[in-house]
Design a protein around this motif. Structure first.
Motif, PDB file in Angstrom:
ATOM      1  N   VAL A   1      -6.769   4.209  -3.946  1.00  0.00           N
ATOM      2  CA  VAL A   1      -5.342   4.098  -4.254  1.00  0.00           C
ATOM      3  C   VAL A   1      -4.627   5.339  -3.732  1.00  0.00           C
TER       4      VAL A   1
ATOM      5  N   LYS B   1       1.415   6.183  -1.706  1.00  0.00           N
ATOM      6  CA  LYS B   1       2.355   5.188  -1.163  1.00  0.00           C
ATOM      7  C   LYS B   1       2.191   3.836  -1.876  1.00  0.00           C
ATOM      8  N   ASP B   2       0.971   3.542  -2.376  1.00  0.00           N
ATOM      9  CA  ASP B   2       0.751   2.298  -3.125  1.00  0.00           C
ATOM     10  C   ASP B   2       1.534   2.320  -4.435  1.00  0.00           C
TER      11      ASP B   2
ATOM     12  N   GLU C   1       5.335   2.064  -3.594  1.00  0.00           N
ATOM     13  CA  GLU C   1       5.758   0.695  -3.265  1.00  0.00           C
ATOM     14  C   GLU C   1       5.910  -0.159  -4.516  1.00  0.00           C
ATOM     15  N   LYS C   2       5.009   0.034  -5.476  1.00  0.00           N
ATOM     16  CA  LYS C   2       5.075  -0.748  -6.720  1.00  0.00           C
ATOM     17  C   LYS C   2       6.371  -0.477  -7.481  1.00  0.00           C
TER      18      LYS C   2
ATOM     19  N   TYR D   1      -5.554   5.915  -9.694  1.00  0.00           N
ATOM     20  CA  TYR D   1      -5.269   6.927  -8.678  1.00  0.00           C
ATOM     21  C   TYR D   1      -5.916   8.259  -9.060  1.00  0.00           C
TER      22      TYR D   1
END
Length: 336
Positions: A5, A8-9, A12-13, A48
């Protein structure tokens, strides 16, 4: 192998920039407290891991105790086992270790201090599921470690608590029945046995009042004997409603079984909804429409609060209410 993770993940969420996520996770200024908390919760939920260069200095590992009353380990009552598994999994992601102790009914009655505390095995404690107020007072008085309640709260003791949105959840699922053409709706749950059941009744009551329906005394049906000691045999009313709102999915499963034994079909004759989104397939052959509890977010929030208390970090104190979700299955007939 699970995909790593990245920041940026998370960005984006939440529809924010990667820089915002970086600031929030590294403790830098420029991010509101509300957004920072949302980012930290989502990061923990997604698994993360901060790069070494961004990890806070002197990051500690903690032993987290989980106290669960024996009542919740009895036959069928397995919702809390699943919630404990979530806590255990999320604790490992935080480099912590969760230790479970089952509190016997006798020890609870006799106000016996948990072994986890007596033997000083844990740094903080999560109390999972309702425990009697006298016992909670004893914990509060004898313990020097931080405590967080999960899935219940106690007005008499001012500890941080994480609960599901019992009031709004049951309001929403009762309102859902009205949208399906039901007006004659009963509630199944022993009032005042736990605060969550009472809150769920009040949500049901709000929906009934808003739709101009009187609440009939005979349509408030107890599902357990004195407090939480054992589940009672459900007594069906002489005049049946078209739908039942149950305070939990276990009660909904037992009710469906009872109805079928008396010759009723679910949902053709009677509709049933529950709460928890935790199904008991060995009890019910009908998929139950339910208001789901977001276990992962509750566990995440509880661990986050406990770690913040251990590390002396600022956090929002008090009652934390976690919203859930409506799950439609085949236990409700559309009468429109």
């Amino acid at each position: 192998m699970a995909k790593e993770v990245k920041m940026k993940d998370i960005a984006e969420k939440l529809n924010v920039s990667t820089m915002t996520v970086s600031k929030a996770l590294s403790g830098k200024p420029g991010v509101s407290d509300t957004l920072r908390e949302r980012i930290k919760i989502l990061a923990l939920e997604m698994g993360y891991v901060l790069p070494k260069t961004e990890k806070p200095e002197n990051k500690k590992s903690y032993n987290i105790g989980v106290l669960l009353a024996e009542f919740y380990t009895e036959k069928y009552v397995t919702f809390y086992w699943k919630l404990y598994q979530k806590i255990n999994m999320l604790a490992v992601k935080q480099n912590c270790f969760a230790m479970l102790e089952i509190l016997s009914g006798e020890d609870e009655k006799n106000l016996t201090e948990p072994k986890l505390l007596c033997e000083k095995k844990v740094d903080g404690l999560l109390v999972l599921g309702y425990i009697e107020s006298d016992y909670l007072k004893m914990l509060d008085n004898c313990s020097s470690i931080p405590i967080v309640y999960i899935d219940f709260y106690d007005d008499k003791i001012h500890e941080d608590s994480v609960i599901s949105n019992s009031f709004y959840g049951t309001y929403q699922i009762t309102d859902y029945l009205f949208s399906k053409g039901h007006k004659e709706i009963a509630f199944v749950g022993t009032l005042f046995s736990t605060k969550s059941i009472t809150d769920r009744f009040l949500g049901y009551e709000k929906a009934m009042i808003e739709h101009g329906q009187k609440i009939r005394e005979e349509w408030i049906i107890a599902d357990r004997e004195e407090e939480r000691e054992k589940y009672a045999s459900l007594t069906l009313p002489d005049e049946m409603p078209t739908a039942f709102v149950c305070n939990c999915d276990l009660t909904a499963s037992l009710l469906i079984k009872n109805l079928q034994e008396k010759g009723y079909k679910v949902p053709e004759d009677i509709s049933v909804v529950g709460y928890d989104d935790y199904l008991y397939p060995e009890l019910s052959n009908v998929g139950i429409t339910s208001y789901g509890v977001n276990m992962e977010l509750m566990a995440t929030k509880g661990i986050e609060i406990l770690i913040n208390k251990l590390e002396g970090l600022p956090y929002q104190k008090g009652l934390h209410i976690i919203d859930g979700y409506l799950i439609e299955r085949e236990s409700v007939l559309d009468r429109n």
